[in-house]
Each structure stands twice: as structure tokens, then as C-alpha cells.
Motif scaffolding. Structure first.
Motif, mmCIF file in Angstrom:
data_model
loop_
_atom_site.group_PDB
_atom_site.id
_atom_site.type_symbol
_atom_site.label_atom_id
_atom_site.label_comp_id
_atom_site.label_asym_id
_atom_site.label_seq_id
_atom_site.Cartn_x
_atom_site.Cartn_y
_atom_site.Cartn_z
ATOM 1 N N PRO A 1 0.890 -1.066 -0.021
ATOM 2 C CA PRO A 1 0.008 -0.041 -0.066
ATOM 3 C C PRO A 1 0.861 1.423 0.155
ATOM 4 N N VAL A 2 0.563 2.180 -0.999
ATOM 5 C CA VAL A 2 1.473 3.400 -0.875
ATOM 6 C C VAL A 2 0.514 4.461 -1.691
ATOM 7 N N GLY A 3 0.254 5.731 -0.613
ATOM 8 C CA GLY A 3 -0.425 6.727 -1.309
ATOM 9 C C GLY A 3 -1.867 6.532 -1.886
ATOM 10 N N GLY A 4 -2.719 5.746 -1.028
ATOM 11 C CA GLY A 4 -3.980 5.525 -1.339
ATOM 12 C C GLY A 4 -4.239 4.398 -2.599
ATOM 13 N N SER A 5 -3.025 3.653 -3.082
ATOM 14 C CA SER A 5 -2.971 2.631 -4.214
ATOM 15 C C SER A 5 -2.105 1.618 -3.583
ATOM 16 N N TYR A 6 -1.645 0.938 -4.647
ATOM 17 C CA TYR A 6 -0.700 -0.310 -4.605
ATOM 18 C C TYR A 6 0.559 -0.240 -5.440
ATOM 19 N N LEU A 7 1.774 -0.573 -4.831
ATOM 20 C CA LEU A 7 2.882 -0.825 -5.811
ATOM 21 C C LEU A 7 2.681 -2.281 -5.768
ATOM 22 N N VAL A 8 2.792 -3.032 -7.008
ATOM 23 C CA VAL A 8 2.643 -4.334 -7.257
ATOM 24 C C VAL A 8 4.191 -5.095 -7.222
ATOM 25 N N GLN A 9 4.568 -5.922 -6.473
ATOM 26 C CA GLN A 9 5.872 -6.494 -6.315
ATOM 27 C C GLN A 9 5.820 -7.710 -7.080
ATOM 28 N N SER A 10 6.704 -7.880 -8.182
ATOM 29 C CA SER A 10 6.594 -9.063 -8.970
ATOM 30 C C SER A 10 8.052 -9.888 -8.821
ATOM 31 N N VAL A 11 8.684 -9.756 -7.952
ATOM 32 C CA VAL A 11 9.957 -10.290 -7.664
ATOM 33 C C VAL A 11 10.059 -10.668 -6.348
ATOM 34 N N PRO A 12 10.704 -11.923 -5.956
ATOM 35 C CA PRO A 12 10.495 -12.583 -4.496
ATOM 36 C C PRO A 12 11.637 -11.767 -3.695
ATOM 37 N N ALA A 13 11.744 -10.682 -3.725
ATOM 38 C CA ALA A 13 12.574 -9.726 -2.665
ATOM 39 C C ALA A 13 11.949 -9.797 -1.491
ATOM 40 N N GLU A 14 12.729 -9.740 -0.445
ATOM 41 C CA GLU A 14 12.274 -9.916 0.991
ATOM 42 C C GLU A 14 12.035 -8.492 1.551
ATOM 43 N N LEU A 15 10.754 -7.794 1.462
ATOM 44 C CA LEU A 15 10.500 -6.607 2.121
ATOM 45 C C LEU A 15 9.799 -6.371 3.207
ATOM 46 N N ASN A 16 10.236 -5.950 4.447
ATOM 47 C CA ASN A 16 9.509 -5.864 5.479
ATOM 48 C C ASN A 16 8.951 -4.422 5.825
ATOM 49 N N MET A 17 8.596 -4.509 6.852
ATOM 50 C CA MET A 17 7.626 -3.008 7.168
ATOM 51 C C MET A 17 8.651 -1.873 7.235
ATOM 52 N N ASP A 18 9.893 -1.938 7.492
ATOM 53 C CA ASP A 18 10.811 -0.732 7.306
ATOM 54 C C ASP A 18 10.952 -0.579 5.789
ATOM 55 N N HIS A 19 11.181 -1.436 4.741
ATOM 56 C CA HIS A 19 11.093 -0.977 3.532
ATOM 57 C C HIS A 19 9.864 -0.419 3.046
#
Length: 258
Positions: free
Chosen positions: A162-180
């Protein structure tokens, strides 16, 4: 004065009354369940008639699909479930979302060289529609979200941030936590972020901010502009609005990456 004890007869009458109430309550509950089951069967019949009558509209029009899916949710039916069940055979919606999922993957792979595997839902929607042509079935952002959730369930690295009222779609298996995620949200307005901005806005220590940014760089999700006037800027190509107006080749992307 002593209180008179309750006689055995009174106790027996009380237990009998309680048993009758319980029995009556069970009968009422069973009757209610039977009525609800009958109502659900009637509703399901109407739903099947609606699906049969509006099959083409459901496949081609996103508003009809949303309406139909809401109706299905009322009786706990998932028309998008995999397999060749009744709904898949009747509507072909399973095939529709499978095909849409394939197209989403194709778009994300084609743009990975410039955005590292992150793309705004708005841009993904635009590119999917562009690829389908004007005579193809209507596709809404809600359709994209549903298809992405199906892809995510398959465990292939897809997800939504969730970003700015919409979404970023992640299409790679990178590990992103809450900080990212928080840093991505902070960069949403300008398309980039600096260590100082993270420290001032989030009250983080410098080491924490650098750790998050270094991870984004490593995963190819951020580009570093070390020539910025005041301090290095970490650009998120998925949020960099100027990049959305044109296609960038892999060679151009390499030139912009330090």
C-alpha cells in the motif's frame, strides 16, 4: 424466621421446564437452519440463472463481474477458484483471470529492467489495457488485484504494497519488511528519498535508514544519484513519474544506475 427449603417436586418441575425450553430452542434453531438452507438454495438457483443470462456481460464487463462476485460471496462461493467446477464451466471466469495473470506477468517482466520489480497499480492497469487492445474484454483495477492475489497464492513472488492510497505491485521475490514499506511510502510524493529525510520523518538512526536503502539498491528496486547537490538521493523508478511517460531500454537503465 427460617427460609423454607425448596422441595424435590419444585426442583423436578424446574428441570422439566428447562428441558422443555431447551428442546423448544433446539427445534427453533433447526427450523431456522432449514429455512436458511432453503433460502440459500433459492438464492443459488437465482444466481445460476443470473450467471447463465449474463454470461457474456460477466466475462466482458468489470462492473458485472464485481456485482456477480459480491453475489457469490453472499453464499460462500468462489467463482475464481481453480479447477473445472460449475462456475468455471458456466462462466469461464477462471480462464479469464488465468489469462489476465499471464498478461500481468508479461508486463512485469518486460519492465523489470527499469523498475526492479516494483510497479504502480495505475501503470500496470494502463499497460495491461494497452496490451489487450480496445476490442478486448474490459479489465478494472479490481480485476488486477484479484488476479495478483491468485498469483501470490501460487508463491511466485507477487504481492502488493500500500502506497499513497493505491498499491505498488511487487513481482520479484525480494524480502521487503515493514521498514522497506514505510520508506517506499515516504518516497511516494517525490519519487526519491534521502537518508536525512528518513531520519527527520521517521526518527530513525542513520544505520537503520542506510540498511533499508542498501537493501533496496541490492534488489534493484532503487537507483542511487550520488551527484545530487546536498546529499545522495535514492530514486525509486516505480515511483519516478517522469519515467512513466516513456519506455526505457535496458541500456538506458544501466546508464542511470551507478
Amino acid at each position: 424466621m427460617h427460609r423454607r427449603g425448596v422441595g424435590a417436586g419444585a426442583i423436578a418441575k424446574k428441570k422439566l421446564a428447562e428441558a422443555k425450553y431447551k428442546e423448544r430452542g433446539t427445534v427453533l434453531a433447526e427450523d431456522q437452519i432449514a429455512q436458511m438452507s432453503k433460502q440459500l438454495e433459492t438464492f443459488k438457483t437465482h444466481l445460476e440463472e443470473f450467471a447463465s443470462k449474463h454470461k457474456q456481460e460477466i466475462r466482458k464487463n468489470s462492473q458485472f463481474r464485481v456485482q456477480f462476485q459480491e453475489m457469490c460471496a453472499t453464499i460462500g462461493v468462489d467463482p475464481l477458484a481453480s479447477g473445472k467446477g460449475f462456475w468455471s464451466e458456466m462462466l469461464g471466469v477462471g480462464d479469464f483471470y488465468y489469462e489476465l495473470g499471464v498478461q500481468i506477468i508479461e508486463v512485469c517482466l518486460a519492465l523489470k529492467h527499469r523498475n526492479g520489480g516494483l510497479i504502480k497499480l495505475d501503470e500496470l492497469h494502463y499497460r495491461v489495457l494497452k496490451g489487450r487492445g480496445k476490442f478486448a474484454q474490459d479489465v478494472s483495477q479490481d480485476d488486477l488485484v484479484r488476479a495478483i492475489k491468485k498469483l501470490k497464492a501460487m508463491g511466485n513472488g507477487f504481492g502488493m504494497i500500500p502506497v499513497g492510497g493505491s498499491y505498488l505491485v511487487q513481482s520479484v521475490p525480494a524480502e521487503l519488511n515493514m521498514d522497506h514499506t514505510v520508506v517506499l511510502q515516504l518516497a511516494e510524493k517525490k519519487g526519491y528519498v534521502t537518508v536525512s529525510e528518513i531520519r527527520d520523518s521517521l526518527k530513525w538512526e542513520r544505520e537503520r535508514a542506510c540498511h533499508v536503502l542498501d537493501h533496496l539498491l541490492k534488489e534493484g528496486l532503487a537507483w542511487l544519484d550520488s551527484q545530487a547537490v546536498e546529499e545522495p538521493q535514492y530514486w525509486l523508478p516505480a515511483l519516478f513519474s517522469e519515467l512513466l511517460s516513456r519506455d526505457i531500454t535496458p541500456e538506458e537503465a544501466n546508464q542511470m544506475t551507478p
